[in-house]
Design a protein around this motif. Sequence first.
Motif, mmCIF file in Angstrom:
data_model
loop_
_atom_site.group_PDB
_atom_site.id
_atom_site.type_symbol
_atom_site.label_atom_id
_atom_site.label_comp_id
_atom_site.label_asym_id
_atom_site.label_seq_id
_atom_site.Cartn_x
_atom_site.Cartn_y
_atom_site.Cartn_z
ATOM 1 N N LEU A 72 46.071 37.182 65.980
ATOM 2 C CA LEU A 72 45.227 37.692 64.906
ATOM 3 C C LEU A 72 45.988 38.655 64.002
ATOM 4 O O LEU A 72 45.831 38.637 62.774
ATOM 5 C CB LEU A 72 43.999 38.399 65.501
ATOM 6 N N GLN A 73 46.806 39.512 64.596
ATOM 7 C CA GLN A 73 47.553 40.463 63.793
ATOM 8 C C GLN A 73 48.492 39.740 62.831
ATOM 9 O O GLN A 73 48.587 40.095 61.652
ATOM 10 C CB GLN A 73 48.342 41.420 64.683
ATOM 11 N N ASP A 74 49.182 38.711 63.321
ATOM 12 C CA ASP A 74 50.035 37.924 62.439
ATOM 13 C C ASP A 74 49.229 37.325 61.289
ATOM 14 O O ASP A 74 49.678 37.323 60.133
ATOM 15 C CB ASP A 74 50.716 36.799 63.221
ATOM 16 N N ALA A 75 48.047 36.810 61.609
ATOM 17 C CA ALA A 75 47.227 36.167 60.585
ATOM 18 C C ALA A 75 46.722 37.180 59.566
ATOM 19 O O ALA A 75 46.738 36.926 58.354
ATOM 20 C CB ALA A 75 46.053 35.444 61.249
ATOM 21 N N PHE A 76 46.267 38.331 60.039
ATOM 22 C CA PHE A 76 45.754 39.346 59.125
ATOM 23 C C PHE A 76 46.853 39.909 58.233
ATOM 24 O O PHE A 76 46.610 40.257 57.068
ATOM 25 C CB PHE A 76 45.077 40.465 59.910
ATOM 26 N N GLU A 77 48.060 40.001 58.775
ATOM 27 C CA GLU A 77 49.179 40.441 57.950
ATOM 28 C C GLU A 77 49.525 39.381 56.905
ATOM 29 O O GLU A 77 49.870 39.702 55.758
ATOM 30 C CB GLU A 77 50.390 40.743 58.825
ATOM 31 N N TYR A 113 47.972 46.206 56.055
ATOM 32 C CA TYR A 113 49.147 46.623 55.291
ATOM 33 C C TYR A 113 49.138 48.147 55.141
ATOM 34 O O TYR A 113 48.153 48.820 55.429
ATOM 35 C CB TYR A 113 49.171 45.947 53.920
ATOM 36 N N ASP A 114 50.273 48.687 54.705
ATOM 37 C CA ASP A 114 50.451 50.114 54.433
ATOM 38 C C ASP A 114 50.153 50.964 55.652
ATOM 39 O O ASP A 114 50.192 50.501 56.797
ATOM 40 C CB ASP A 114 49.593 50.546 53.234
ATOM 41 N N GLU A 115 49.812 52.212 55.388
ATOM 42 C CA GLU A 115 49.617 53.157 56.487
ATOM 43 C C GLU A 115 48.337 52.900 57.281
ATOM 44 O O GLU A 115 48.158 53.424 58.374
ATOM 45 C CB GLU A 115 49.607 54.597 55.938
ATOM 46 N N ARG A 116 47.452 52.091 56.744
ATOM 47 C CA ARG A 116 46.196 51.814 57.460
ATOM 48 C C ARG A 116 46.353 50.676 58.464
ATOM 49 O O ARG A 116 45.404 50.366 59.193
ATOM 50 C CB ARG A 116 45.101 51.445 56.465
ATOM 51 N N ASP A 173 47.959 50.074 61.386
ATOM 52 C CA ASP A 173 47.774 50.280 62.826
ATOM 53 C C ASP A 173 46.347 50.701 63.155
ATOM 54 O O ASP A 173 45.758 50.235 64.146
ATOM 55 C CB ASP A 173 48.760 51.338 63.335
ATOM 56 N N ALA A 174 45.776 51.593 62.341
ATOM 57 C CA ALA A 174 44.415 52.063 62.600
ATOM 58 C C ALA A 174 43.408 50.929 62.477
ATOM 59 O O ALA A 174 42.477 50.812 63.283
ATOM 60 C CB ALA A 174 44.058 53.204 61.641
ATOM 61 N N LEU A 175 43.593 50.076 61.483
ATOM 62 C CA LEU A 175 42.656 48.971 61.294
ATOM 63 C C LEU A 175 42.774 47.955 62.418
ATOM 64 O O LEU A 175 41.758 47.458 62.935
ATOM 65 C CB LEU A 175 42.925 48.304 59.944
ATOM 66 N N MET A 176 44.000 47.665 62.851
ATOM 67 C CA MET A 176 44.169 46.734 63.961
ATOM 68 C C MET A 176 43.592 47.316 65.243
ATOM 69 O O MET A 176 43.000 46.594 66.061
ATOM 70 C CB MET A 176 45.648 46.387 64.151
ATOM 71 N N HIS A 177 43.731 48.615 65.423
ATOM 72 C CA HIS A 177 43.131 49.255 66.594
ATOM 73 C C HIS A 177 41.606 49.081 66.570
ATOM 74 O O HIS A 177 40.986 48.801 67.611
ATOM 75 C CB HIS A 177 43.490 50.741 66.618
ATOM 76 N N GLY A 178 40.996 49.254 65.406
ATOM 77 C CA GLY A 178 39.550 49.069 65.296
ATOM 78 C C GLY A 178 39.126 47.655 65.632
ATOM 79 O O GLY A 178 38.105 47.432 66.295
#
Length: 273
Positions: A190-195, A201-204, A206-211
């Motif tokens: 999922l992370q690969d797909a969302f990227e 992207y940007d500074e958000r 890691d926080a967004l993926m954690h959510g």
Amino acid sequence: MSLERVRIVLVETHYAGNLGATARVMRNFGVSDLVLVAPYARPNSSEALRMSTHGQQLLEQCRTVADLGEAIADCVCVAATSALDEGRFREQTVGPPDEVLPKLLAAMPSGPVAIVFGPEPSGLTNAQIARCHHLIRIRTSRDYSSLNLAQSVAICLYEMSRQERLMRDPNPPKSPIASHASQERMFAHLQDAFEAIHYLYDERRDALMHGIRQLIGRAGPTEQEVRMLHGLARQLLWTARNGVPQPDLPASPADPDSPADAPPSPPAQETAE
């Protein structure tokens, strides 16, 4: 345990359609013991039979008695129903269906139990309610609290059936949650797909993926649901790379029930660049 020992008692029913509709809903929940107390409507009338829909046999075999005492004489636990719950005869024993009906279920091994419904125009009298052990009030709007008779029967029998299933199997089996390793592969996919679609992207990032991980993790996804999310990631990756929806693909060894992540050869009708 089943609902075979549950008796539905209708007191002074005025409308034949309600007799038929009650017989129908009793058939829905496997209840066959119907007793009519001094009814105005006839259970063999054309309207009752028309409304019964596969419950005609219950109307044919129901008992008719002169008073409530005769209808419940052999019962070990009895609950009345009413939209009114005020006054000395009603306030002490009233409760919603999910509180009262388990008490009837608990008493069933000792003998028959009954739920009593009053006449449509007025409901049960205080004297009739006083002869019952409990009082059920189905919570409705105070602006218009009176339910149709057959609807009230349906609600009570549904709740009794639900409570009976809970007592029989309080912990129904659930599909096992996917392993941690399986979930980690899915999150990476999922992370690969969302990227790829620039959702992360940007500074958000890691926080967004954690959510996202927390949201999916709280649901306790099964292996089937993990495969479904792999499919979502796969489609996102394909669309990000090709700009069109993904065609059917062969299975991937890493994801045996899903197509491979790598882009395939173009469909036959297209020309490869």
